[in-house]
Design a protein around this motif. Sequence first.
Motif, PDB file in Angstrom:
ATOM      1  N   GLY A 163       0.786  -1.230   0.000  1.00 27.31           N
ATOM      2  CA  GLY A 163       0.000   0.000   0.000  1.00 27.31           C
ATOM      3  C   GLY A 163       0.816   1.277   0.000  1.00 27.31           C
ATOM      4  O   GLY A 163       0.249   2.376   0.034  1.00 27.31           O
ATOM      5  N   ILE A 164       2.139   1.173  -0.101  1.00 26.54           N
ATOM      6  CA  ILE A 164       2.965   2.379  -0.025  1.00 26.54           C
ATOM      7  C   ILE A 164       2.744   3.302  -1.216  1.00 26.54           C
ATOM      8  O   ILE A 164       2.930   4.523  -1.115  1.00 26.54           O
ATOM      9  CB  ILE A 164       4.457   2.029   0.133  1.00 26.54           C
ATOM     10  N   GLU A 165       2.300   2.741  -2.346  1.00 26.65           N
ATOM     11  CA  GLU A 165       2.058   3.589  -3.508  1.00 26.65           C
ATOM     12  C   GLU A 165       0.976   4.635  -3.199  1.00 26.65           C
ATOM     13  O   GLU A 165       1.166   5.831  -3.424  1.00 26.65           O
ATOM     14  CB  GLU A 165       1.633   2.742  -4.713  1.00 26.65           C
ATOM     15  N   GLY A 166      -0.175   4.153  -2.688  1.00 23.77           N
ATOM     16  CA  GLY A 166      -1.248   5.072  -2.354  1.00 23.77           C
ATOM     17  C   GLY A 166      -0.883   6.014  -1.228  1.00 23.77           C
ATOM     18  O   GLY A 166      -1.250   7.194  -1.235  1.00 23.77           O
ATOM     19  N   GLN A 167      -0.148   5.514  -0.244  1.00 24.48           N
ATOM     20  CA  GLN A 167       0.263   6.348   0.879  1.00 24.48           C
ATOM     21  C   GLN A 167       1.210   7.459   0.412  1.00 24.48           C
ATOM     22  O   GLN A 167       1.106   8.606   0.868  1.00 24.48           O
ATOM     23  CB  GLN A 167       0.936   5.502   1.949  1.00 24.48           C
ATOM     24  N   THR A 168       2.122   7.122  -0.484  1.00 23.82           N
ATOM     25  CA  THR A 168       3.035   8.129  -1.013  1.00 23.82           C
ATOM     26  C   THR A 168       2.273   9.202  -1.778  1.00 23.82           C
ATOM     27  O   THR A 168       2.530  10.407  -1.623  1.00 23.82           O
ATOM     28  CB  THR A 168       4.084   7.466  -1.931  1.00 23.82           C
TER      29      THR A 168
END
Length: 300
Positions: A163-168
Motif C-alpha cells: 500500500g505504499i504507492e497510495g500512501q506516497t
Amino acid sequence: MRHRTVVSTVVSTVVSALCGALALALPAQAATSGPSGHTIVFGHRGASAYAPENTLSSVQRAADLGTDWVENDVQRTRDGALVVIHDTTLARTTDVKRRYPRRSPWAVGSFTLAEIKKLDAGNWFAPRFRGERVPTLGEYLGRLDRTGQGLLLELKQPELYPGIEGQTLDVLGRAGWLDRRHLTRRLIVQSFNADALRTTHRLHPGVRTGFLGSPPVSQLTRYAAFSDAVNPPQGAVTAAYVAAVHRLMGPHGRRMRVDAWTVDSAAAALRLVKLRVDGIITNRPDVMERAVRPSAAEAA
C-alpha cells in the motif's frame, strides 16, 4: 479512516485525469524535466558525494550547486510514517548499531518514526554533519518547496510495504505536489518494481513514472503502457537501446525517456550524451553539469 482513504482515491483519480488532459496540451519539454531540452542532471540522493545521502543537507548542497533535480528513496516505518532512506536497514547510514545494539538487522520497517528520529544520520559521512536526522517524506518535500528543485522519487522495495504507492500519493497530495505544475515539471516516481509503477499509474494517471532497469527491447511496449521512462544502469546503455525506447510513446503521449545511473565521471557522461540519453543520475551533479553543458562558444 477507510472512508477518508476511499474518498481521497476517488478525488485523486478525477483530478489526475484532468491534469493528464491539461498536460497533453503543454509543450513536450514541459512534461519532461527541464525548460531548454538539454540533458537533465539528477542529484543522486541529493549531492551525495558531498553530504550524507538522502538528508536535507544533501538536498541543500545540491541546490547550492545549482542542481535542478534530486533523486531520493522512500520507505515506511513500523508505525506507518514515510521516511527518506536508501537501504532497507538503518545500519550503514545511521548510528543505530550503537543506539540499538540488540535489534539486528535494524530493518527500517521494524523501527518507529520516533526511534528513527533519535538516530544520527550524518556523522558516518563526516563529523561536521553530526546530528543530521533521517527526514520524513513530508520534511523532504518541504525543503524542496524552499529550493524549488524537482524530485525523482523512488519507491524502495515497495513489496516490503504493501500500500505504499497510495500512501506516497497521499503525502504528495497533502503537500501540494499533485497539482499541474508539479505533475508536469517537478515530479517523477520511479521503482525497480513494475507492479508498484502500475499501481501508481492506476491510482493517479497524471503522475509521470520511470522504470528502473533495462528490460529487453522486445518487452519495452509493455512498459510504455504505465511508464514514461526506462532508467537503466549506465553500462546497459547503447545507441540501439536508447533509440528503441525513444521510438515508443509513454502513457502521457510523449516519447519515452532514458535516464541513466549512476554516472560520476565526465567521460561517461559525454558518452551517454552522444548516445542521446535524456537524463543522468549522479552523486556529483556539479561534475555532470560541467560535462554535459556546452560552452557559450560551442552553443553559438
